[in-house]
Design a protein around this motif. Structure first.
Motif, PDB file in Angstrom:
ATOM      1  N   UNK A 133      24.715   0.145  16.496  1.00  0.00           N
ATOM      2  CA  UNK A 133      23.636  -1.143  16.752  1.00  0.00           C
ATOM      3  C   UNK A 133      24.534  -2.322  17.076  1.00  0.00           C
ATOM      4  N   UNK A 134      24.134  -3.239  17.957  1.00  0.00           N
ATOM      5  CA  UNK A 134      24.915  -4.310  18.390  1.00  0.00           C
ATOM      6  C   UNK A 134      26.413  -4.189  18.290  1.00  0.00           C
ATOM      7  N   UNK A 135      26.886  -3.179  18.791  1.00  0.00           N
ATOM      8  CA  UNK A 135      28.483  -2.941  18.763  1.00  0.00           C
ATOM      9  C   UNK A 135      29.081  -2.564  17.422  1.00  0.00           C
ATOM     10  N   UNK A 136      28.385  -2.288  16.421  1.00  0.00           N
ATOM     11  CA  UNK A 136      28.467  -1.929  15.097  1.00  0.00           C
ATOM     12  C   UNK A 136      28.197  -0.531  14.826  1.00  0.00           C
ATOM     13  N   UNK A 137      29.357   0.191  14.311  1.00  0.00           N
ATOM     14  CA  UNK A 137      29.360   1.610  14.090  1.00  0.00           C
ATOM     15  C   UNK A 137      28.657   1.802  12.438  1.00  0.00           C
ATOM     16  N   UNK A 138      27.739   2.745  12.548  1.00  0.00           N
ATOM     17  CA  UNK A 138      27.138   2.985  11.177  1.00  0.00           C
ATOM     18  C   UNK A 138      28.240   3.556  10.231  1.00  0.00           C
ATOM     19  N   UNK A 139      28.232   3.554   8.835  1.00  0.00           N
ATOM     20  CA  UNK A 139      28.911   3.997   7.947  1.00  0.00           C
ATOM     21  C   UNK A 139      28.523   5.321   7.883  1.00  0.00           C
ATOM     22  N   UNK A 140      29.201   6.430   7.075  1.00  0.00           N
ATOM     23  CA  UNK A 140      28.840   7.637   6.895  1.00  0.00           C
ATOM     24  C   UNK A 140      27.727   7.630   5.963  1.00  0.00           C
ATOM     25  N   UNK A 141      27.684   6.760   5.027  1.00  0.00           N
ATOM     26  CA  UNK A 141      26.463   6.575   4.063  1.00  0.00           C
ATOM     27  C   UNK A 141      25.417   5.552   4.458  1.00  0.00           C
ATOM     28  N   UNK A 142      25.559   5.194   5.672  1.00  0.00           N
ATOM     29  CA  UNK A 142      24.578   3.941   5.992  1.00  0.00           C
ATOM     30  C   UNK A 142      23.173   3.973   5.508  1.00  0.00           C
ATOM     31  N   UNK A 143      22.483   5.288   5.485  1.00  0.00           N
ATOM     32  CA  UNK A 143      21.183   5.388   5.011  1.00  0.00           C
ATOM     33  C   UNK A 143      21.108   5.019   3.483  1.00  0.00           C
ATOM     34  N   UNK A 144      22.337   5.318   2.736  1.00  0.00           N
ATOM     35  CA  UNK A 144      22.190   5.088   1.275  1.00  0.00           C
ATOM     36  C   UNK A 144      22.396   3.453   1.006  1.00  0.00           C
ATOM     37  N   UNK A 156       0.699  -1.026   0.251  1.00  0.00           N
ATOM     38  CA  UNK A 156       0.043   0.092  -0.164  1.00  0.00           C
ATOM     39  C   UNK A 156       0.856   1.388  -0.062  1.00  0.00           C
ATOM     40  N   UNK A 157       0.582   2.231  -0.655  1.00  0.00           N
ATOM     41  CA  UNK A 157       1.278   3.560  -0.833  1.00  0.00           C
ATOM     42  C   UNK A 157       1.485   4.143   0.571  1.00  0.00           C
ATOM     43  N   UNK A 158       0.603   3.894   1.710  1.00  0.00           N
ATOM     44  CA  UNK A 158       0.808   4.459   2.955  1.00  0.00           C
ATOM     45  C   UNK A 158       2.026   3.768   3.533  1.00  0.00           C
ATOM     46  N   UNK A 159       2.290   2.741   3.416  1.00  0.00           N
ATOM     47  CA  UNK A 159       3.581   2.017   3.793  1.00  0.00           C
ATOM     48  C   UNK A 159       4.842   2.625   3.462  1.00  0.00           C
ATOM     49  N   UNK A 160       4.871   3.169   2.145  1.00  0.00           N
ATOM     50  CA  UNK A 160       6.162   3.384   1.457  1.00  0.00           C
ATOM     51  C   UNK A 160       6.924   4.718   2.241  1.00  0.00           C
ATOM     52  N   UNK A 161       6.214   5.564   2.856  1.00  0.00           N
ATOM     53  CA  UNK A 161       6.899   6.718   3.642  1.00  0.00           C
ATOM     54  C   UNK A 161       7.293   6.156   4.942  1.00  0.00           C
ATOM     55  N   UNK A 162       6.590   5.178   5.587  1.00  0.00           N
ATOM     56  CA  UNK A 162       7.394   4.474   6.588  1.00  0.00           C
ATOM     57  C   UNK A 162       8.555   3.705   6.366  1.00  0.00           C
ATOM     58  N   UNK A 163       8.419   2.882   5.187  1.00  0.00           N
ATOM     59  CA  UNK A 163       9.831   2.056   4.664  1.00  0.00           C
ATOM     60  C   UNK A 163      10.923   2.955   4.460  1.00  0.00           C
ATOM     61  N   UNK A 164      10.550   4.128   3.825  1.00  0.00           N
ATOM     62  CA  UNK A 164      11.955   5.143   3.548  1.00  0.00           C
ATOM     63  C   UNK A 164      12.464   5.543   4.506  1.00  0.00           C
ATOM     64  N   UNK A 165      11.565   6.156   5.543  1.00  0.00           N
ATOM     65  CA  UNK A 165      11.777   6.490   6.928  1.00  0.00           C
ATOM     66  C   UNK A 165      12.757   5.600   7.657  1.00  0.00           C
ATOM     67  N   UNK A 166      12.471   4.080   7.516  1.00  0.00           N
ATOM     68  CA  UNK A 166      13.187   3.167   8.269  1.00  0.00           C
ATOM     69  C   UNK A 166      14.655   2.904   7.899  1.00  0.00           C
ATOM     70  N   UNK A 167      15.067   3.540   6.803  1.00  0.00           N
ATOM     71  CA  UNK A 167      16.452   3.359   6.433  1.00  0.00           C
ATOM     72  C   UNK A 167      17.413   4.041   7.214  1.00  0.00           C
ATOM     73  N   UNK A 168      17.042   5.160   7.915  1.00  0.00           N
ATOM     74  CA  UNK A 168      17.868   5.896   9.107  1.00  0.00           C
ATOM     75  C   UNK A 168      17.793   5.233  10.407  1.00  0.00           C
ATOM     76  N   UNK A 169      19.329   5.208  10.578  1.00  0.00           N
ATOM     77  CA  UNK A 169      19.615   4.570  11.737  1.00  0.00           C
ATOM     78  C   UNK A 169      20.291   5.492  12.784  1.00  0.00           C
ATOM     79  N   UNK A 170      20.392   4.728  13.933  1.00  0.00           N
ATOM     80  CA  UNK A 170      21.266   5.444  14.860  1.00  0.00           C
ATOM     81  C   UNK A 170      22.740   5.307  14.517  1.00  0.00           C
ATOM     82  N   UNK A 171      23.678   5.912  15.196  1.00  0.00           N
ATOM     83  CA  UNK A 171      25.044   5.611  14.958  1.00  0.00           C
ATOM     84  C   UNK A 171      25.707   4.385  15.345  1.00  0.00           C
TER      85      UNK A 171
END
Length: 198
Positions: free
Chosen positions: A168-179, A151-166
């Motif tokens: 997780x589980x002892x791993x550090x996000x890459x500078x371009x992690x969201x990409x 459903x189109x209504x799911x897409x904004x949530x799915x897109x927003x979900x790609x943003x992460x914290x710095x």
């Protein structure tokens, strides 16, 4: 006329308009770094003007933040409209998705305004943004480029979900992690028959 142009239109003198432009630029920067709760004193400091100048040139802190955030949301609406003009529906959608996520990832205030109930009145621009995203998704689905079970209504949530914290589980996000995350999400949204034909 944009909300910021309306603020400028209320000020006739050239020096006053320069101060308003400086305050608008400082507010954009502060909203991105601090969020929508940034104070008038902080905006004035960044603009290099006194707090008295702030209140002489603008109706209120809320009016300035409303104008800055509202105009930014309308800019996102225009990005979606540009994506709809792309002759390739999937390419247009992917271009918009990257711009939408990047803006949310880079601006604390825009992320807050789009993701929570903030004190700003954004009903009109958000309604337009929802409509443009719906059109983008439906266009992709009608062309066979995107899965039709999403459903189109799911897409904004799915897109927003790609943003992460710095971290997780002892791993550090890459500078371009969201990409990186966005590539995975877009692959999941794409119609299966297109995966097998490439």
């Amino acid at each position: 006329m944009t909300a910021v142009e309306k603020l400028l239109g209320e000020t006739a003198r050239a020096d006053a308009q320069r101060n308003v432009r400086r305050l608008v630029a400082a507010a954009r920067e502060a909203v991105a770094e601090v969020g929508v709760d940034v104070t008038a004193h902080e905006i004035a400091r960044r603009a290099g003007v006194g707090i008295g100048t702030f209140y002489r040139r603008l109706p209120s802190r809320e009016a300035l933040l409303q104008a800055v955030v509202e105009d930014t949301v309308y800019e996102i609406v225009e990005l979606a409209r540009e994506a709809l003009r792309d002759p390739d529906p999937w390419h247009g959608f992917c271009t918009f998705a990257a711009e939408f996520v990047q803006l949310r990832a880079m601006s604390c205030g825009i992320n807050e305004a789009l993701g929570t109930d903030c004190a700003l009145s954004l009903d009109a621009p958000l309604e337009q943004l929802r409509e443009q995203i719906r059109l983008l998704v439906e266009r992709c689905q009608q062309s066979g480029a995107m899965r039709d079970d999403v459903p189109w209504q799911d897409v904004p949530f799915v897109l927003t979900s790609v943003m992460t914290g710095d971290r997780t589980i002892g791993l550090t996000a890459a500078d371009d992690q969201w990409r990186r995350n966005l590539r995975v999400v877009l692959a999941g949204l794409r119609a299966q028959q297109l995966h097998t034909s490439e």
